[in-house]
Design an enzyme around this catalytic site. Structure first.
Site, PDB file in Angstrom:
ATOM      1  N   CYS A  73       0.689  -1.233   0.102  1.00 37.35           N
ATOM      2  CA  CYS A  73      -0.009  -0.123  -0.081  1.00 37.35           C
ATOM      3  C   CYS A  73       0.758   1.109  -0.176  1.00 37.35           C
ATOM      4  CB  CYS A  73      -0.819  -0.036   1.230  1.00 37.35           C
ATOM      5  SG  CYS A  73      -1.959   1.412   1.475  1.00 37.35           S
ATOM      6  N   CYS A 183      -1.034   3.910  -6.383  1.00 37.96           N
ATOM      7  CA  CYS A 183      -1.878   3.231  -5.418  1.00 37.96           C
ATOM      8  C   CYS A 183      -1.984   1.775  -5.917  1.00 37.96           C
ATOM      9  CB  CYS A 183      -3.089   3.876  -5.396  1.00 37.96           C
ATOM     10  SG  CYS A 183      -4.575   2.961  -4.465  1.00 37.96           S
ATOM     11  N   HIS A 185      -4.234  -0.425  -5.563  1.00 35.36           N
ATOM     12  CA  HIS A 185      -5.561  -0.833  -6.135  1.00 35.36           C
ATOM     13  C   HIS A 185      -5.589  -0.237  -7.815  1.00 35.36           C
ATOM     14  CE1 HIS A 185      -6.991  -0.902  -1.983  1.00 35.36           C
ATOM     15  NE2 HIS A 185      -8.132  -1.096  -2.111  1.00 35.36           N
TER      16      HIS A 185
HETATM   17  N1  DGL Z   1      -3.925   0.338  -1.889  1.00 38.06           N
HETATM   18  C1  DGL Z   1      -3.671   1.644  -1.330  1.00 38.06           C
HETATM   19  C2  DGL Z   1      -2.655   2.648  -1.793  1.00 38.06           C
HETATM   20  O1  DGL Z   1      -1.467   1.749  -2.416  1.00 38.06           O
HETATM   21  C3  DGL Z   1      -4.987   2.298  -1.033  1.00 38.06           C
HETATM   22  C4  DGL Z   1      -5.260   3.306  -0.211  1.00 38.06           C
HETATM   23  C5  DGL Z   1      -6.429   3.591   0.349  1.00 38.06           C
HETATM   24  O2  DGL Z   1      -6.966   2.704   0.926  1.00 38.06           O
HETATM   25  O3  DGL Z   1      -6.919   4.797   0.234  1.00 38.06           O
HETATM   26  O4  DGL Z   1      -2.365   3.558  -1.457  1.00 38.06           O
END
Ligand code: DGL
Length: 259
Positions: A73, A183, A185
């Site tokens: 993350c 990110c 995601h």
């Molecule tokens: N996967 C997280 C990242 O890389 C998402 C962060 C979130 O939950 O806003 O930043």
């Protein structure tokens, strides 16, 4: 040499994009993936809260004997990895936006970055960006709203398309030739992003680099698993397991636990 698992955590389902890279490069490693979807998104939360959640996730994984922790993350890495490294003995691998390669490769000298507010406002991100992006215009965009839609399983939805167009159009108008996905995601959005971006804009994410670094650090610490049988990959979430199962494919077993 160790057959203990690699622990991987994220604010939700997105870090599975990193898990996939790690599993492809290190197929004989046991892994535990932790999705803190109950607390997603991390992006709008303050630094202190992000540190608190990262400690909670780390302790959960350490209690299960993990030999290394991958903070899959960007938001948790850029806000909390320093504290984690100071607090625990195991090695930590983090993920940060790939500003450096984008800045080096850009011909238009304009690079776009889509990341969370927590990442874009962090000291670590700003230091890296200052270091590698001199002479380059960096267009930063907070991807507010994107992570919650992914966590709801709405990857291909009208809401997502509208949000992505809103965020990408100013970058396209400014003539970016690289879009950095800041990110974990966002790699799941690549098919949607390609529909919006001009053909000559390239997308960069850091997933493969994280897997390579994980292998390197395991090797350096004599922690690679030499047993090539009975590999176990565990996926744990504290929210609706169906989104994680859909993203991983049904052959992966998802457990729900309150953590
Ligand atoms: N996967 C997280 C990242 O890389 C998402 C962060 C979130 O939950 O806003 O930043």
């Amino acid at each position: 040499m160790s057959n203990k698992p690699i622990g991987i955590f994220d604010s939700g389902v997105g870090g599975t994009s990193i898990w996939k890279e790690i599993h492809a490069l290190l197929p004989f490693e046991n892994t535990i993936y932790l999705a803190d979807s109950k607390n997603a998104p991390y992006g709008p939360k303050g630094k202190e809260r992000i540190i608190e959640l990262s400690i909670k996730n780390t302790e959960f994984l350490l209690e299960r004997g993990c030999k290394i922790i991958v903070v899959a993350c960007n938001t948790a890495t850029t806000n909390a990895i320093k504290v984690l490294r100071e607090s625990y003995d195991v090695p930590f691998i983090g993920i940060e936006p790939a500003i450096k390669p984008a800045a080096l490769l850009s011909k238009t000298k304009v690079v776009g970055i889509l990341a969370t507010k927590g990442t874009l406002s962090s000291d670590l991100f700003n230091k890296t960006s200052d270091l590698f992006a001199s002479g380059i215009e960096i267009i930063e965009q907070d991807g507010e709203g994107i992570v919650p839609l992914i966590e709801e399983g709405k990857l291909e939805s009208e809401e997502m398309t509208d949000l992505l167009k809103l965020y990408l159009n100013p970058m396209i108008n400014a003539d970016i030739d690289y879009l950095v996905l800041g990110c974990s995601h966002y790699p799941y959005l690549i098919p949607e992003l390609l529909k919006i971006l001009p053909n000559d804009v390239k997308i960069i994410d850091s997933g493969e680099a994280v897997a390579i670094q994980t292998k390197e650090i395991l090797k350096r610490n004599n922690l690679l698993n030499m047993q090539k049988t009975h590999v176990s990959n565990e996926f744990i979430t504290n929210a609706n397991p169906s989104i994680l199962s859909n993203i991983l494919g049904n052959e992966c077993n998802v457990t729900v636990k309150d953590f």
